[in-house]
Scaffold this motif. Structure first.
Motif, PDB file in Angstrom:
ATOM      1  N   LEU A  11       0.708  -0.852  -0.033  1.00 20.01           N
ATOM      2  CA  LEU A  11      -0.021  -0.087   0.138  1.00 20.01           C
ATOM      3  C   LEU A  11       1.063   1.502   0.132  1.00 20.01           C
ATOM      4  O   LEU A  11       0.181   2.259  -0.750  1.00 20.01           O
ATOM      5  N   GLU A  12       1.939   1.373   0.334  1.00 18.72           N
ATOM      6  CA  GLU A  12       3.123   1.853   0.726  1.00 18.72           C
ATOM      7  C   GLU A  12       3.430   2.401  -0.580  1.00 18.72           C
ATOM      8  O   GLU A  12       3.162   3.747  -1.268  1.00 18.72           O
ATOM      9  N   PHE A  13       3.722   1.334  -1.758  1.00 19.03           N
ATOM     10  CA  PHE A  13       4.409   1.894  -3.174  1.00 19.03           C
ATOM     11  C   PHE A  13       3.019   1.855  -4.117  1.00 19.03           C
ATOM     12  O   PHE A  13       3.549   3.058  -4.484  1.00 19.03           O
ATOM     13  N   MET A  14       2.051   1.639  -3.720  1.00 16.32           N
ATOM     14  CA  MET A  14       0.529   2.843  -4.587  1.00 16.32           C
ATOM     15  C   MET A  14       0.597   3.603  -4.543  1.00 16.32           C
ATOM     16  O   MET A  14       0.124   4.363  -4.852  1.00 16.32           O
ATOM     17  N   HIS A  15       0.601   3.973  -2.533  1.00 15.94           N
ATOM     18  CA  HIS A  15       0.742   5.706  -2.392  1.00 15.94           C
ATOM     19  C   HIS A  15       1.859   6.088  -2.974  1.00 15.94           C
ATOM     20  O   HIS A  15       1.406   6.857  -3.616  1.00 15.94           O
ATOM     21  N   LEU A  16       3.146   6.238  -2.939  1.00 17.54           N
ATOM     22  CA  LEU A  16       4.039   6.638  -3.815  1.00 17.54           C
ATOM     23  C   LEU A  16       4.160   6.638  -5.122  1.00 17.54           C
ATOM     24  O   LEU A  16       4.253   7.446  -5.729  1.00 17.54           O
ATOM     25  N   ALA A  17       3.489   5.557  -5.778  1.00 12.45           N
ATOM     26  CA  ALA A  17       3.165   5.454  -7.748  1.00 12.45           C
ATOM     27  C   ALA A  17       1.503   6.680  -7.695  1.00 12.45           C
ATOM     28  O   ALA A  17       2.307   7.052  -9.052  1.00 12.45           O
ATOM     29  N   TYR A  18       1.047   6.860  -7.024  1.00 12.92           N
ATOM     30  CA  TYR A  18      -0.170   7.544  -7.262  1.00 12.92           C
ATOM     31  C   TYR A  18       0.289   9.065  -6.910  1.00 12.92           C
ATOM     32  O   TYR A  18      -0.096   9.859  -8.331  1.00 12.92           O
ATOM     33  N   GLY A  61      11.413   9.390  -7.301  1.00 23.24           N
ATOM     34  CA  GLY A  61      10.847   9.096  -6.162  1.00 23.24           C
ATOM     35  C   GLY A  61      10.492   7.223  -6.353  1.00 23.24           C
ATOM     36  O   GLY A  61      10.365   7.206  -5.399  1.00 23.24           O
ATOM     37  N   VAL A  62       9.480   7.081  -7.330  1.00 21.26           N
ATOM     38  CA  VAL A  62       9.230   5.528  -7.526  1.00 21.26           C
ATOM     39  C   VAL A  62       9.863   4.918  -7.317  1.00 21.26           C
ATOM     40  O   VAL A  62      10.357   3.397  -6.822  1.00 21.26           O
ATOM     41  N   LEU A  63      11.486   4.990  -8.366  1.00 18.06           N
ATOM     42  CA  LEU A  63      11.963   4.501  -8.486  1.00 18.06           C
ATOM     43  C   LEU A  63      12.739   4.385  -6.632  1.00 18.06           C
ATOM     44  O   LEU A  63      14.029   3.109  -6.864  1.00 18.06           O
ATOM     45  N   LEU A  64      12.944   5.299  -6.101  1.00 20.12           N
ATOM     46  CA  LEU A  64      13.903   5.334  -5.604  1.00 20.12           C
ATOM     47  C   LEU A  64      13.765   4.365  -4.317  1.00 20.12           C
ATOM     48  O   LEU A  64      14.206   4.286  -3.241  1.00 20.12           O
ATOM     49  N   GLU A  65      12.236   4.137  -4.297  1.00 20.23           N
ATOM     50  CA  GLU A  65      11.421   3.336  -2.737  1.00 20.23           C
ATOM     51  C   GLU A  65      11.709   4.246  -1.747  1.00 20.23           C
ATOM     52  O   GLU A  65      12.385   5.347  -1.900  1.00 20.23           O
ATOM     53  N   ALA A  66      10.882   3.822  -0.934  1.00 14.82           N
ATOM     54  CA  ALA A  66      10.866   4.762   0.877  1.00 14.82           C
ATOM     55  C   ALA A  66      11.728   4.448   1.152  1.00 14.82           C
ATOM     56  O   ALA A  66      11.990   2.907   0.851  1.00 14.82           O
ATOM     57  N   PRO A  67      11.961   4.870   2.091  1.00 11.32           N
ATOM     58  CA  PRO A  67      11.784   7.077   2.309  1.00 11.32           C
ATOM     59  C   PRO A  67      12.511   7.562   1.220  1.00 11.32           C
ATOM     60  O   PRO A  67      11.850   8.453   1.361  1.00 11.32           O
ATOM     61  N   LEU A  68      13.674   7.486   0.963  1.00 11.45           N
ATOM     62  CA  LEU A  68      13.887   8.020   0.090  1.00 11.45           C
ATOM     63  C   LEU A  68      12.759   8.900  -0.999  1.00 11.45           C
ATOM     64  O   LEU A  68      13.092   9.667  -1.011  1.00 11.45           O
ATOM     65  N   ILE A 109       1.673  12.422   2.467  1.00 12.92           N
ATOM     66  CA  ILE A 109       2.677  11.802   2.524  1.00 12.92           C
ATOM     67  C   ILE A 109       3.669  12.098   4.001  1.00 12.92           C
ATOM     68  O   ILE A 109       4.218  11.362   4.295  1.00 12.92           O
ATOM     69  N   GLY A 110       2.895  13.529   4.173  1.00 18.71           N
ATOM     70  CA  GLY A 110       3.820  13.023   5.956  1.00 18.71           C
ATOM     71  C   GLY A 110       3.127  12.615   7.006  1.00 18.71           C
ATOM     72  O   GLY A 110       3.844  11.507   7.997  1.00 18.71           O
ATOM     73  N   LEU A 111       2.375  12.055   6.994  1.00 14.56           N
ATOM     74  CA  LEU A 111       1.386  10.895   7.820  1.00 14.56           C
ATOM     75  C   LEU A 111       1.696   9.089   7.705  1.00 14.56           C
ATOM     76  O   LEU A 111       2.145   8.571   8.467  1.00 14.56           O
ATOM     77  N   GLY A 128       7.316  -6.639   6.565  1.00 14.80           N
ATOM     78  CA  GLY A 128       5.802  -6.191   7.160  1.00 14.80           C
ATOM     79  C   GLY A 128       4.785  -7.334   5.600  1.00 14.80           C
ATOM     80  O   GLY A 128       5.967  -7.964   5.114  1.00 14.80           O
ATOM     81  N   LEU A 129       3.502  -6.692   5.913  1.00 15.72           N
ATOM     82  CA  LEU A 129       2.738  -7.625   5.942  1.00 15.72           C
ATOM     83  C   LEU A 129       2.728  -7.070   3.831  1.00 15.72           C
ATOM     84  O   LEU A 129       2.386  -5.711   3.739  1.00 15.72           O
ATOM     85  N   GLY A 130       2.287  -7.777   2.938  1.00 14.46           N
ATOM     86  CA  GLY A 130       1.654  -7.320   1.993  1.00 14.46           C
ATOM     87  C   GLY A 130       0.265  -7.402   1.411  1.00 14.46           C
ATOM     88  O   GLY A 130       0.009  -8.132   2.635  1.00 14.46           O
ATOM     89  N   VAL A 131      -0.639  -6.843   0.876  1.00 15.38           N
ATOM     90  CA  VAL A 131      -2.155  -7.427   0.541  1.00 15.38           C
ATOM     91  C   VAL A 131      -3.193  -7.469   0.762  1.00 15.38           C
ATOM     92  O   VAL A 131      -3.429  -7.455   2.073  1.00 15.38           O
TER      93      VAL A 131
END
Length: 167
Positions: A11-18, A61-68, A109-111, A128-131
């Protein structure tokens, strides 16, 4: 993301992609404004390069992945907002809407970043867990709560039955 007590990286990745998609759209708005017939904005280097840079920031941003990945996406959102408000060409209602929506996106994004920090107790990698796993855990939790509710009803009925039989 945190209802089950687990952080869902999918879900984090989906948020960044969106978020990257939103930034790409904002560049496209400028592109359309610049190339529209009768536009006061000329299709010059400044306008057309501005139309492309937000997409590059978002997908970086998507390619760097979170948190970068939060960094270029946040910079892209804030920079496009400031440029859209300061540069000519957009109506006042659009500038107000951009400010409100950018504020909401940056808060979101801050949350997400805050949840990430709380879950991982830093920025280290933690499993973590996947969807699918999150949904199955949520479903299991619901089934347990439903079962407890049914037990409470039976216990409540049996207490009523006992008091009725004692009278």
């Amino acid at each position: 993301m945190m209802y089950t007590g687990e952080f869902c990286y999918n879900l984090e990745f989906m948020h960044l992609a969106y978020s990257a998609t939103i930034i790409s759209f904002l560049g496209g708005v400028r592109w359309g404004l610049t190339l529209a017939a009768g536009s006061k904005e000329l299709p010059n280097w400044r306008n057309l390069s501005y139309s492309v840079v937000p997409s590059l920031l978002g997908w970086t941003g998507v390619l760097l992945e979170a948190p970068l990945g939060y960094i270029p996406i946040s910079i892209g959102l804030l920079t496009t907002c400031v440029i859209d408000i300061v540069w000519a060409g957009y109506p006042t209602w659009h500038k107000i809407l951009r400010l409100l929506l950018t504020t909401g996106a940056c808060v979101s994004i801050g949350l997400l970043f805050k949840l990430k920090l709380e879950h991982s107790k830093g920025l280290g990698v933690e499993e973590g867990l996947g969807v699918e796993e999150s949904l199955s855990k949520l479903s299991a939790k619901y089934e347990v709560e439903k079962g407890i509710g049914m037990l409470k009803e039976k216990v409540g009925l049996s207490k009523k039955d006992k008091s009725a039989s004692e009278d």
